[in-house]
Design a protein around this motif. Structure first.
Motif, PDB file in Angstrom:
ATOM      1  N   LYS A  36       0.882  -1.240   0.033  1.00 51.62           N
ATOM      2  CA  LYS A  36      -0.022   0.132  -0.220  1.00 51.62           C
ATOM      3  C   LYS A  36       0.948   1.450   0.118  1.00 51.62           C
ATOM      4  O   LYS A  36       0.410   2.258   0.106  1.00 51.62           O
ATOM      5  CB  LYS A  36      -0.975   0.244   1.219  1.00 51.62           C
ATOM      6  CG  LYS A  36      -1.920  -1.059   1.074  1.00 51.62           C
ATOM      7  CD  LYS A  36      -3.118  -0.606   1.896  1.00 51.62           C
ATOM      8  CE  LYS A  36      -4.267  -1.718   1.516  1.00 51.62           C
ATOM      9  NZ  LYS A  36      -5.426  -1.508   2.263  1.00 51.62           N
ATOM     10  N   GLN A  37       2.079   1.186  -0.072  1.00 48.73           N
ATOM     11  CA  GLN A  37       3.097   2.308  -0.077  1.00 48.73           C
ATOM     12  C   GLN A  37       3.191   2.909  -1.301  1.00 48.73           C
ATOM     13  O   GLN A  37       3.212   2.252  -2.253  1.00 48.73           O
ATOM     14  CB  GLN A  37       4.396   1.778   0.661  1.00 48.73           C
ATOM     15  CG  GLN A  37       4.335   1.716   1.879  1.00 48.73           C
ATOM     16  CD  GLN A  37       5.654   1.464   2.599  1.00 48.73           C
ATOM     17  OE1 GLN A  37       6.344   2.616   2.437  1.00 48.73           O
ATOM     18  NE2 GLN A  37       6.152   0.787   3.331  1.00 48.73           N
ATOM     19  N   MET A  38       3.348   4.113  -1.457  1.00 47.94           N
ATOM     20  CA  MET A  38       3.978   4.798  -2.792  1.00 47.94           C
ATOM     21  C   MET A  38       4.929   5.731  -2.230  1.00 47.94           C
ATOM     22  O   MET A  38       4.891   6.727  -1.601  1.00 47.94           O
ATOM     23  CB  MET A  38       2.521   5.808  -3.048  1.00 47.94           C
ATOM     24  CG  MET A  38       3.050   6.438  -4.394  1.00 47.94           C
ATOM     25  SD  MET A  38       1.380   7.537  -4.895  1.00 47.94           S
ATOM     26  CE  MET A  38       1.792   7.876  -6.448  1.00 47.94           C
ATOM     27  N   ARG A  39       6.191   5.401  -3.023  1.00 44.89           N
ATOM     28  CA  ARG A  39       7.262   6.090  -2.905  1.00 44.89           C
ATOM     29  C   ARG A  39       7.839   7.338  -3.474  1.00 44.89           C
ATOM     30  O   ARG A  39       7.850   6.900  -4.818  1.00 44.89           O
ATOM     31  CB  ARG A  39       8.520   4.918  -2.575  1.00 44.89           C
ATOM     32  CG  ARG A  39       8.383   4.110  -1.380  1.00 44.89           C
ATOM     33  CD  ARG A  39       9.375   3.315  -1.197  1.00 44.89           C
ATOM     34  NE  ARG A  39       9.270   2.912   0.331  1.00 44.89           N
ATOM     35  CZ  ARG A  39      10.246   2.786   1.123  1.00 44.89           C
ATOM     36  NH1 ARG A  39      11.674   2.795   0.756  1.00 44.89           N
ATOM     37  NH2 ARG A  39      10.120   2.580   2.357  1.00 44.89           N
ATOM     38  N   VAL A  40       7.434   8.370  -3.279  1.00 41.16           N
ATOM     39  CA  VAL A  40       7.896   9.552  -3.840  1.00 41.16           C
ATOM     40  C   VAL A  40       8.974  10.217  -3.515  1.00 41.16           C
ATOM     41  O   VAL A  40      10.244  10.309  -3.984  1.00 41.16           O
ATOM     42  CB  VAL A  40       6.634  10.771  -3.991  1.00 41.16           C
ATOM     43  CG1 VAL A  40       7.136  11.921  -4.829  1.00 41.16           C
ATOM     44  CG2 VAL A  40       5.613   9.922  -4.649  1.00 41.16           C
ATOM     45  N   ALA A  41       8.952  10.909  -2.198  1.00 41.30           N
ATOM     46  CA  ALA A  41      10.139  11.242  -1.415  1.00 41.30           C
ATOM     47  C   ALA A  41      11.070  10.338  -1.090  1.00 41.30           C
ATOM     48  O   ALA A  41      12.429  10.542  -0.879  1.00 41.30           O
ATOM     49  CB  ALA A  41       9.851  12.087  -0.052  1.00 41.30           C
ATOM     50  N   LEU A  42      10.887   9.222  -0.887  1.00 40.27           N
ATOM     51  CA  LEU A  42      11.803   8.068  -0.559  1.00 40.27           C
ATOM     52  C   LEU A  42      12.042   7.249  -1.880  1.00 40.27           C
ATOM     53  O   LEU A  42      12.423   6.168  -1.773  1.00 40.27           O
ATOM     54  CB  LEU A  42      10.977   7.048   0.268  1.00 40.27           C
ATOM     55  CG  LEU A  42      10.749   7.659   1.785  1.00 40.27           C
ATOM     56  CD1 LEU A  42      10.164   6.598   2.576  1.00 40.27           C
ATOM     57  CD2 LEU A  42      12.035   8.209   2.449  1.00 40.27           C
ATOM     58  N   ARG A  43      11.864   7.970  -3.099  1.00 40.34           N
ATOM     59  CA  ARG A  43      12.120   6.952  -4.391  1.00 40.34           C
ATOM     60  C   ARG A  43      13.210   6.418  -4.512  1.00 40.34           C
ATOM     61  O   ARG A  43      13.382   5.056  -5.117  1.00 40.34           O
ATOM     62  CB  ARG A  43      11.572   7.973  -5.582  1.00 40.34           C
ATOM     63  CG  ARG A  43      12.556   8.922  -5.700  1.00 40.34           C
ATOM     64  CD  ARG A  43      11.982  10.275  -6.696  1.00 40.34           C
ATOM     65  NE  ARG A  43      13.078  11.395  -6.803  1.00 40.34           N
ATOM     66  CZ  ARG A  43      12.808  12.330  -5.768  1.00 40.34           C
ATOM     67  NH1 ARG A  43      12.104  12.353  -4.653  1.00 40.34           N
ATOM     68  NH2 ARG A  43      13.867  13.332  -6.041  1.00 40.34           N
TER      69      ARG A  43
END
Lengths: 597, 163
Positions: free
Chosen positions: A114-121
């Motif tokens: 369920k995660q979406m990694r933008v800042a932690l891409r």
């Protein structure tokens, strides 16, 4: 990266390094060499994977195998079985706690689904000390685009349109902030990155700086271009040695590549970054206090206006943004404001990183779209409460935030919803508590923190937080009165209304958000001198149940003060005068023969 | 940064020379107080009155300002740390997993309070705010060594490692 057939990624975040992950890297390299595979497999020490609960983590690409709790001595079997023979090491695979089924790759783990990694891409994907790896993942393209295809005004417009709000706590629209700084004319302006992460239990800024420092360097340069500043400053806690080292490295290699310094990419734009060290003061997260600290003085806040955008560092227009806010900027410019604003809720766009900790199965760093519910975060991603206990509350927003309970679990998380519930987003700390946690004690813990961290400049905060923490101490010792409970409420409200800065104004939140919801628990402490959660040591008594004690002596051996006596195989007794109520015997007894009253 | 070079409570002439050189090489003295103090603490291990006076003189600012800054920030200390500085993380994650009990056990075993150093100068005790290793909560740092998932009954054996 293409010449290698496989890649071994080993987490090099602070948590995993503490569990000796450097040794894992060395051992894997050693065994690869022994097997003549050092040119086929690349071993990288990356930033944080987020799944700190089961660290150290080792991930193998291309098949995404996710090994957990790896020890240095496991390197041999990973190399010989997996890398040489292509057979996964079953015992190191992650097992889903509910089904006890081994999960072969990270894509199928509930923690990541369920995660979406933008800042932690890039965290956990690249070697943070290698600028080429950042560039290979579109790094510095956003800066190039801004400098060559966009004007400062269009950059600001794009950030405004994205709906990005400050991730450090306040949630102020970032684009607007940039616009203010842009409009103020001056011979010198500054871009400041606030990396003074003081919220105990939140470690996202540190993880971004450790795992992907270039994203912050790039974003600061973009911000400099947008507001017309050629000097950037990162204010970072001295307690973060690894983050400092990686950031320094990033700045150095960016300079070598001509991405910082004079005439960046031949466009005539100059920008450079300097690091300033904090020295451990929570209030320095407040931007005016931070600026005073950077000037070498006491980090005391001043009233706004003037805002830093008018008069900041050395009186010049200054734009202060938090690490996570900056980490979002390059993606926004590359993928567009429309893409970013399609994620999240109406007024809170994009994603948010949370540090999930406390009594939860999967402690770690997660990033989810705004609007995800607390239930999804705690039970789906977090894997539920540790040891099958009952969920009691989740504290968000650190010392400035509040506690949310069962009834709030289905609230979509965003800036405004959390505020409406009496808590706040803060920097994104999320501490989960179970039935064993005592709410007045939790409130006391936070008030002791703010009392300690209050800079002392304004009276409501300096004196008020002290009085609040004194009253809470009284209550947890069973000496409180009903009048005290009333005083807690009125005093809290007064501090909220009159304190000078954000620290003081939000300091009473831990009290206000628990006293209503857990009124009965407060009253039990006052009227019955009883701590329902069994946490307040002053109100406790440990006793050994005669019928259950088998005389195994485990309790008397663990007792640090020798308060337990009894012969082998006969009932033991606790000497109440000697007992310091540490609870060691209670935890040790396997026969539930010790009770806490 | 946390390297405690001289925890032996001696203020060497050499240390002052090193600090003087650092200050003289600064591009800009204005606003440099905190970085100078960081350097000074790295050299001496703590910031006693003599060091504060020296810094004030070199930076041409009042000693009161130096003291004001030293006392404001928790990172700066005016008491020499022990040979093995013990820091118990009291971040929220560690707190809810029982850090307070661990801290109390250290206090009892060493018979010192937070911020104090044992008489033999061997151990000093501090409560620390989040080291960011919340997966290992509760966390204790002794020097550079990290102990994770510490329980009160382990305290005695942990201390024994340093005897």
């Amino acid at each position: 990266m293409s010449k290698y057939k496989m890649h071994v990624l080993v987490c090099g975040g602070t948590g995993c390094l503490s569990s000796n992950s450097s040794q894992i890297v060395d051992n894997i390299k050693k065994y690869l060499k022994e097997n003549g595979m050092e040119n086929d497999v690349q071993v990288l020490k990356t930033g944080c994977f987020g799944f700190c609960e089961k660290g150290p983590i080792v991930k193998i690409l291309p098949d995404n195998t996710f090994y957990v709790q790896v020890k240095p001595e496991d390197a041999e079997i990973i190399v010989k079985e997996h890398l040489v023979k292509g057979r996964k090491v079953e015992r190191l695979l992650y097992k889903e706690p509910l089904t006890n089924k081994s999960i072969e790759d990270s894509k199928h783990m509930d923690f990541y689904k369920k995660q979406m990694r933008v800042a932690l891409r890039n965290c956990g994907f690249i070697d943070p000390d290698n600028i080429d790896e950042y560039i290979a993942r579109d790094g510095y393209q956003a800066l190039g685009k801004a400098l060559t295809e966009m004007t400062p005004e269009t950059v600001i417009e794009e950030v405004k349109k994205s709906g990005l709000r400050g991730r450090g706590g306040g949630g102020f629209p970032t684009g607007l902030k940039w616009e203010f700084a842009h409009k103020n004319k001056a011979d010198q302006k500054y871009v400041v990155c606030n990396a003074d992460e003081g919220d105990p239990g939140a470690f996202m800024d540190r993880s971004i700086l450790e795992g992907d420092p270039h994203s912050v360097v790039e974003a600061m340069a973009i911000c400099g271009y947008a507001i017309g500043a050629n000097k950037g400053l990162v204010y970072i806690r001295a307690e973060y040695p690894l983050a400092i080292q990686r950031l320094r490295n990033a700045i150095k290699s960016a300079r070598e590549y001509g991405l910082l310094g004079k005439d960046i990419l031949g466009t005539g734009f100059d920008f450079d970054i300097e690091i300033k060290y904090g020295a451990g003061a929570f209030v320095c997260g407040e931007e005016t206090a931070l600026i005073h600290s950077m000037e070498g003085g006491r980090g005391e806040p001043t009233t706004k206006p003037p805002f830093p955008a008018e008069s900041g560092f050395w009186g010049k227009p200054t734009n202060v943004n938090n690490v996570e806010t900056f980490a979002n900027i390059p993606v926004i410019l590359l993928k567009g404001a429309d893409w970013f604003s399609s994620i999240g809720t109406e007024k809170s766009k994009g994603t948010k990183v949370f540090a999930l900790a406390g009594k939860i199965n999967n402690v770690g760093l997660i990033e989810v779209p705004m609007g995800t519910t607390l239930r999804e975060v705690i039970f789906d991603i977090g894997g539920g409460i540790k040891n099958g206990k009952k969920f009691k509350a989740v504290q968000t927003g650190g010392p400035s935030g509040g506690c949310l309970t069962e009834k709030d679990l289905d609230t979509p998380i965003d800036f405004d919803n959390l505020l409406a519930k009496g808590s706040m987003m803060g920097s994104g700390g999320m501490i989960v508590m179970d039935e064993d946690d005592c709410m007045p004690s939790v409130a006391k813990f936070y008030l002791e923190f703010t009392e300690d961290e209050s800079c002392g400049k304004c009276t409501p905060c300096r004196v008020g937080t002290k009085r609040l923490s004194e009253i809470l101490t009284k209550i947890t010792e069973g000496k409180g009165t009903m009048e005290d409970l009333q005083t807690l409420k009125t005093l809290s409200q007064t501090i909220k209304d009159t304190a000078l800065c954000g620290l003081g104004q939000t300091a009473p939140n831990p009290v206000l958000s628990t006293i209503e919801t857990f009124w009965d628990e407060y009253v039990a402490h006052v009227k019955e001198h009883r701590c329902p959660a069994g946490q307040c040591t002053a109100l406790l008594q440990y006793k050994i149940l005669e019928e259950k004690c088998i005389g195994c002596t485990a309790c008397s051996r663990v007792c640090p003060v020798g308060a337990i006596s009894g012969k082998v195989k006969s009932t033991h007794v606790i000497d109440q005068d000697k007992c310091i109520k540490c609870g060691a015997c209670y935890d040790k007894c396997k026969f539930s023969a010790i009770v806490r009253q | 940064m946390a390297n405690c070079v001289s925890c032996t409570n001696k203020l060497s002439e050499q240390g002052f020379q090193k600090l003087e050189q650092f200050i003289d090489e600064l591009d800009e003295k204005n606003g440099a107080l905190i970085s100078v103090l960081h350097k000074a603490q790295e050299i001496f291990g703590y910031l006693p009155r003599e060091v504060q006076q020296f810094v004030a003189k070199k930076l041409e600012i009042p000693v009161s300002k130096v003291y004001g800054v030293v006392s404001f920030y928790s990172f700066f200390t005016m008491i020499p740390k022990g040979e093995h500085p013990i820091s118990v993380c009291m971040g929220t994650a560690c707190y809810v997993r029982g850090a307070e009990k661990v801290l109390n056990e250290f206090k009892r075993e060493l018979n010192i309070d937070i911020g104090e150093t044992t008489k033999d100068g061997k151990f000093s005790l501090d409560a620390l705010r989040c080291v960011g290793a919340c997966g290992l909560a509760p966390v204790v740092l002794i020097g550079e060594k990290v102990y994770g998932r510490v329980t009160p009954d382990q305290v005695k054996s942990i201390l024994k490692e340093f005897e």
